[in-house]
Design an enzyme around this catalytic site. Sequence first.
Site, mmCIF file in Angstrom:
data_model
loop_
_atom_site.group_PDB
_atom_site.id
_atom_site.type_symbol
_atom_site.label_atom_id
_atom_site.label_comp_id
_atom_site.label_asym_id
_atom_site.label_seq_id
_atom_site.Cartn_x
_atom_site.Cartn_y
_atom_site.Cartn_z
ATOM 1 N N GLY A 59 68.328 11.529 64.807
ATOM 2 C CA GLY A 59 68.394 12.236 63.534
ATOM 3 C C GLY A 59 67.087 12.161 62.768
ATOM 4 O O GLY A 59 66.601 13.165 62.224
ATOM 5 N N ASN A 92 72.553 8.874 75.658
ATOM 6 C CA ASN A 92 72.261 7.942 74.576
ATOM 7 C C ASN A 92 71.460 6.761 75.129
ATOM 8 O O ASN A 92 71.218 6.667 76.336
ATOM 9 C CB ASN A 92 73.566 7.465 73.926
ATOM 10 N N LYS A 93 71.080 5.851 74.252
ATOM 11 C CA LYS A 93 70.311 4.661 74.625
ATOM 12 C C LYS A 93 70.875 4.021 75.891
ATOM 13 O O LYS A 93 72.085 3.848 76.040
ATOM 14 C CB LYS A 93 70.369 3.661 73.469
ATOM 15 N N ASP A 105 71.811 10.858 71.508
ATOM 16 C CA ASP A 105 70.537 11.565 71.526
ATOM 17 C C ASP A 105 70.731 12.994 71.999
ATOM 18 O O ASP A 105 69.940 13.873 71.664
ATOM 19 C CB ASP A 105 69.544 10.827 72.426
ATOM 20 N N CYS A 158 72.529 -0.141 70.133
ATOM 21 C CA CYS A 158 71.268 0.396 69.649
ATOM 22 C C CYS A 158 71.275 0.455 68.124
ATOM 23 O O CYS A 158 71.923 -0.361 67.456
ATOM 24 C CB CYS A 158 70.983 1.762 70.287
#
EC number: 5.3.1.29
Length: 321
Positions: free
Chosen positions: A33, A216-217, A206, A137
């Site tokens: 973001g 994502n992470k 993400d 994360c």
Amino acid sequence: MNTYKCLHFKYIDMQQLLDTAEKIRTMEIRGAGRIAEAASAALRDYVLRIKVTNIKDFNKKVDEAANILIQTRPTAVSLPNAVQLTKRHTATEVSEAREEILRNADRFLEQAGQALEKMGEIGAKRIHDGDVIMTHCNSHAALSVITTAFEQGKDISVIATESRPRRQGLITIKELNDHGIPTTLIVDSAVRYCMKDVDTVIVGADAITINGALVNKVGTSQLALAANEARKNLLCVAETFKFSPKTIQGDMIDIEERSPEEVIDSDILAGMPNVKVKNPAFDITPAEYIDMIITEVGAFPPQMAYTIIKEHLGWEFTKMG
């Protein structure tokens, strides 16, 4: 020499934009973001400094700047989405195109700011008094749900992963601590062991693909697998601009590979010629492990990803480059 520093000499009027691009690339600006907002603002500010009168030259400069920003982080779909939403216009005159881009950026930044509050309110309805929440994360979107639930008076606690190799979990526990939320930090490999104490897993995103898979992470898929095995709900919290229109056309999302130096000191590695390091920044969680995706426009099952892309990003198949 660093690519962006080279570009500085060629495009002196891009200095501020190049600085932002470098901060995104090196993760000084991190989080999908925040990356999106920084890129939109950088493009807006650059457009104000473009001194051309021909619309073709103007568009060329805007595209050039947009590409510099987009190339910094290949996996975070929020970045190209933010840039595309900011730069698109239908004007034939430079002054009109400039104004349209400025309006786009202001609208995007305003909506991005409001999205966190809306997601927090929607997601908090899924949190119950006494819940233990696991997160991974450092996601402002996920934290908006957790902190909103806590501010509503719900008695909750959090288990946060360390999130190696960059240890973003240390940022998360600081933010949770500052809110007064009881928090336990665990190493990433303790996720399965600790899952028995968890009620709900909440993560950010993400990117989200057309079939509802979550990018994502790295380590997120480990949480999802452990949650699925233990029959615990997993909520993904993501703004609509994190959905990937290009996956409708069959494009794959590139998984960013980062420097081995994030994992092991280069001098140590140099002394082990038979060892190499693989450092993916992200992994992919299948849609079947996700119970719900919380967005600023509502809560949806992952199977509705196509609807989000079409109705809220407004990009049809033929309009995606």
